[in-house]
Write an enzyme that holds these catalytic residues in place. Structure first.
Site, PDB file in Angstrom:
ATOM      1  N   HIS A 189       1.375  -1.653   0.164  1.00  0.00           N
ATOM      2  CA  HIS A 189       0.110  -0.072   0.013  1.00  0.00           C
ATOM      3  C   HIS A 189       0.631   1.450  -0.035  1.00  0.00           C
ATOM      4  CE1 HIS A 189       0.170   0.007   4.630  1.00  0.00           C
ATOM      5  NE2 HIS A 189      -0.001   1.155   4.752  1.00  0.00           N
ATOM      6  N   SER A 200       4.338   1.969   7.947  1.00  0.00           N
ATOM      7  CA  SER A 200       3.576   0.747   6.602  1.00  0.00           C
ATOM      8  C   SER A 200       5.099   0.748   6.695  1.00  0.00           C
ATOM      9  CB  SER A 200       2.405   1.761   6.115  1.00  0.00           C
ATOM     10  OG  SER A 200       1.397   1.953   6.939  1.00  0.00           O
ATOM     11  N   ASP A 246       1.505  -7.541   2.091  1.00  0.00           N
ATOM     12  CA  ASP A 246       1.378  -6.380   1.580  1.00  0.00           C
ATOM     13  C   ASP A 246       2.860  -6.146   1.976  1.00  0.00           C
ATOM     14  OD1 ASP A 246       0.961  -3.956   2.199  1.00  0.00           O
ATOM     15  OD2 ASP A 246      -0.719  -3.379   3.579  1.00  0.00           O
TER      16      ASP A 246
END
Length: 773
Positions: A87, A655, A223
């Protein structure tokens, strides 16, 4: 009698030392030796403090980058290969996708460096050093200094310190405040502007579970994405991609462990957490709960539904809006979870109890009363004032700027100001025009005017309905008088009479820009009305209350730290490099529900649903998983582990952060938090707060077995050292091998029995101006 008993209990509670929890806190690595090291060793850390942070020698900090200012990444090879989340790379992946070659959908792994894709504008920052500059910033400032004078002095000193540290453009530097302005630290970085996309799995893997599984556990999302940082022939950064650039050689890269994790293993997350508000007072929490979050949820929900409606009907529109949709949806669900969590955990009540205790402590001493006596009262009064204007602020940002035409119109403000000025320099006008031409290329690639028109009509109507009339921009009076109050009719007018709806019209305007044309444009007039009202009528009111809050919050935080002297507070996150540490850990979110700390590939097959876009499993992956073709990436239990949970303290910006074991090896990539702890940015819950990480072995399996990227895996330093250090006798120092990427190739026996050759390389770097510990 009952009142006396309660008073005694409260007094005893206040006398009990409030020790800092080892798993709570996003800590400055500058102070890890002084504040955290002993505790980290108890949990299983086998590195020295200097191997984590050292300005004079290569250390872990040199393997960590801030990607684009919004995510974290980590070097995993001596050739600048970088891992982060899918992402985080989503926008770059989408940008390189077309309907004819949709790499977002099918995935992509470069087989040679010539196939790696450039991303102009994308950069990474690598920390050179951090330094406590509190004394320099606050010199001569006293409680008697007015807030305005204090602000001017501090901003001036921050700029001076940062400018000096940049060394004529060699570095990027800034000074940030900590603990509500009680402390200041300077951060100096090298910025590399040539970052190329190397690989990403299909979206069905990188975003498996979609919005349904977002912020949830158990999780089965791959991810991750891969980039490579390039530099000039001298290994120095360049401002953008250059034809003769070569892969950057980092001072450190992380060895990648195939060992896997067990419950209780040490885990450290190193990255750039964006923002927490752990010191937010009860009144601020109440405003978030009552006003800010409900408004954001409502407005984003509307925008997402309209985007999805058009995306589902047209694959080309879906591709245009994929990245934007994912970005908005992520925090739409976050705000929902945060509000639910605040209610469930009674976060406001807990903060009120803390404030009541603080007031008693302040009242018990005259000096404390003089220093802190008015802080909480001033805070409460300021928030009462902000409540009157807060909704306007949220609606400007989420409704007006939630429409792409209004947000895009704002980019013409610099040109507008130049055109208004008869003395404006022609060169400045030309530069503004050139910048806007470049922006047009970027904007219209992922823009669909009919979709934006729907969003404009809906969100601006909500703005006109929900915000007090006295705080609304003049354009709403125009809608009422000329269009009978119909925002749909006004949207028809705007989109039929604005050059901001198409690239061709925008370029035609920029070919011969005039003030008259810009002021007459319906889209720009709408933005100008919203902006003028907000800047002249709303912001001054908000700033007045914020000035009161700034002083009161400083006193409030200082009082908390003085009162609880036995507790070591970590500062709120503010996008600066931090580490958090804890252990691999399961959790029980509610009665009769117990979650294991890991998930396996079987869960992917269990969730597989070809009729649901969120749970489609690519054919090749499904076949390999059903055949249990895991190779050397299988766990000792014979399964392929996909994700695991730790109790590391993280937030947005983390992240892509590496999850590192006690020997400094990469074991996973952090990518999410859990639904039950959505209040984590406001208050830490040790029983529920979990960091969700993709297991590095699943990442490698996707790259090598599924994506055909074995050469990329071979480029990494793969290690298999035996049990991950945890708390116990297995953590003997004799089990350690050379870590932190000093070993380019290590002779280890992996699960499939293959061996690699030994090649050791030691490096030492000298950095001038080192910060003191």
């Amino acid at each position: 009698m009952l009142q006396k008993l309660w008073a005694t209990v409260l007094l005893l509670a206040l006398l009990v030392p409030a020790a800092a929890r080892a798993d709570e806190g996003m800590w400055l690595p500058l102070y890890v030796k002084r504040l955290n090291y002993a505790d980290m060793q108890k949990k299983g850390l086998k590195l020295t403090a200097e191997e984590i942070y050292d300005v004079n020698n290569a250390s872990l900090k040199d393997a960590i980058v801030q990607l684009g200012g919004f995510c974290t990444g980590e070097f995993v090879s001596s050739q600048g290969l970088l891992l982060t989340n899918h992402h985080c790379g989503y926008d770059a992946i989408q940008t390189h996708s077309t309907p004819e070659n949709n790499i977002l959908e099918k995935g992509f792994f470069a087989t040679t460096k010539s196939e790696e894709k450039t991303n102009p504008g994308l950069f990474v920052d690598i920390l050179v050093r951090m330094e406590d500059v509190t004394g320099k910033v606050l010199e001569g400032i006293t409680p008697q200094t007015s807030e305005m004078e204090r602000t001017v002095l501090i901003q001036k000193r921050q700029k001076e310190l940062a400018d000096a540290a940049k060394e004529n453009g060699q570095y990027v530097a800034y000074v940030r405040d900590f603990f509500a302005g009680n402390e200041y630290y300077m951060f100096v970085y090298q910025r590399f502007g040539d970052v190329r996309l190397v690989g990403a799995p299909p979206e069905a893997i990188g975003k498996f579970g979609g919005d349904t599984d977002n912020w949830e556990w158990p999780r089965h999302t791959g991810d991750f994405s891969m980039f490579r940082v390039y530099a000039d022939k001298n290994n120095k950064p360049t401002a953008g991609p250059q034809a003769d650039n070569v892969p950057y050689v980092p001072k450190k890269h992380l060895p990648v462990s195939l060992q896997g994790v067990s419950e209780g293993d040490f885990a450290m997350v190193f990255g750039f957490p964006g923002r927490t508000q752990r010191f937010l007072p009860a009144a601020g929490l109440q405003l978030t709960l009552d006003q800010s979050n409900p408004a954001r949820i409502k407005l984003r929900d509307t925008r997402l539904k309209l985007w999805k409606e058009d995306s589902d009907a047209n694959p080309a529109i879906r591709l245009k809006y994929a990245s934007k949709y994912a970005s908005i949806a992520n925090y739409w669900k976050y705000y929902i979870g945060q509000n639910e969590g605040m209610k469930r955990l009674k976060t406001v009540d807990q903060k009120k109890a803390e404030e009541a205790s603080l007031l008693q402590w302040i009242a018990a001493d005259a000096t404390r009363g003089q220093n802190y006596g008015s802080a909480l009262n001033d805070i409460n009064q300021a928030y009462a004032g902000l409540r009157e204007y807060n909704l306007s602020s949220v609606y400007v940002n989420e409704a007006a700027y939630g429409t792409e035409i209004v947000a895009y119109a704002g980019r013409f403000s610099a040109l507008y100001n130049l055109l208004k000025d008869p003395k404006a320099d022609k060169a400045a006008v030309q530069k503004a025009v050139a910048d806007l031409k470049g922006a047009a290329e970027e904007h219209f690639k992922d823009y669909n005017a009919p979709t934006d028109k729907k969003v404009f009509a809906a969100l601006m109507q909500m703005y006109a309905t929900d915000v007090p009339k006295a705080q609304q921009p003049d354009v709403f009076q125009t809608v009422q008088k000329q269009y009978g109050g119909s925002m749909q009719k006004y949207a028809d007018y705007v989109f039929a009479n604005s050059f901001l709806t198409s690239k061709a019209k925008t370029e035609a305007f920029l070919a011969a820009p005039t003030l008259a044309k810009l002021e007459a444009d319906a889209g720009f007039k709408t933005w100008n009305s919203v902006y003028t009202n907000y800047s002249q009528n709303i912001i001054p009111k908000i700033q007045g209350y914020q000035a009161t809050l700034a002083r009161a919050n400083r006193a409030y935080v200082a009082a908390l730290r003085e009162k609880n002297t036995s507790k070591v507070y970590s500062p709120d996150a503010n996008s600066t490099l931090r580490l958090s540490y804890g252990t691999v850990r399961d959790y029980s979110p509610r009665d009769a529900v117990d979650y294991k700390y890991y998930t396996t590939a079987q869960g992917i097959l269990d969730k597989e649903d070809p009729t649901n876009p969120e749970f489609v499993v690519p054919k090749k992956e499904s076949e390999l998983l059903r055949a249990k073709d895991y190779g050397r990436f299988a766990d000792k239990d014979g399964t392929l582990h996909v994700a695991f949970t730790t109790d590391n303290d993280i937030t947005g910006g983390n992240s892509g952060s590496p999850v590192i074991n006690g020997r400094g090896e990469l074991i996973g990539i952090a990518f999410d938090g859990n639904w039950e702890a959505m209040t984590g940015d406001l208050a830490y819950d040790p029983d529920l707060k979990r960091c969700i990480n993709v297991d590095i072995r699943y990442v490698l399996w996707c790259v090598e077995n599924l994506g055909g990227g074995k050469a990329l895996v071979d480029e990494m330093t793969i290690v298999n050292n035996g049990p991950n250090p945890g708390v116990g006798p297995q953590n003997s120092s004799s089990a350690m091998l050379n870590q932190l990427g000093d070993v380019d190739k290590m002779k280890v026996k992996t699960d499939d029995g293959q061996k690699t050759k030994v090649k050791k390389k030691k490096t030492k770097e000298k950095v001038e101006g080192a910060a003191g510990m």
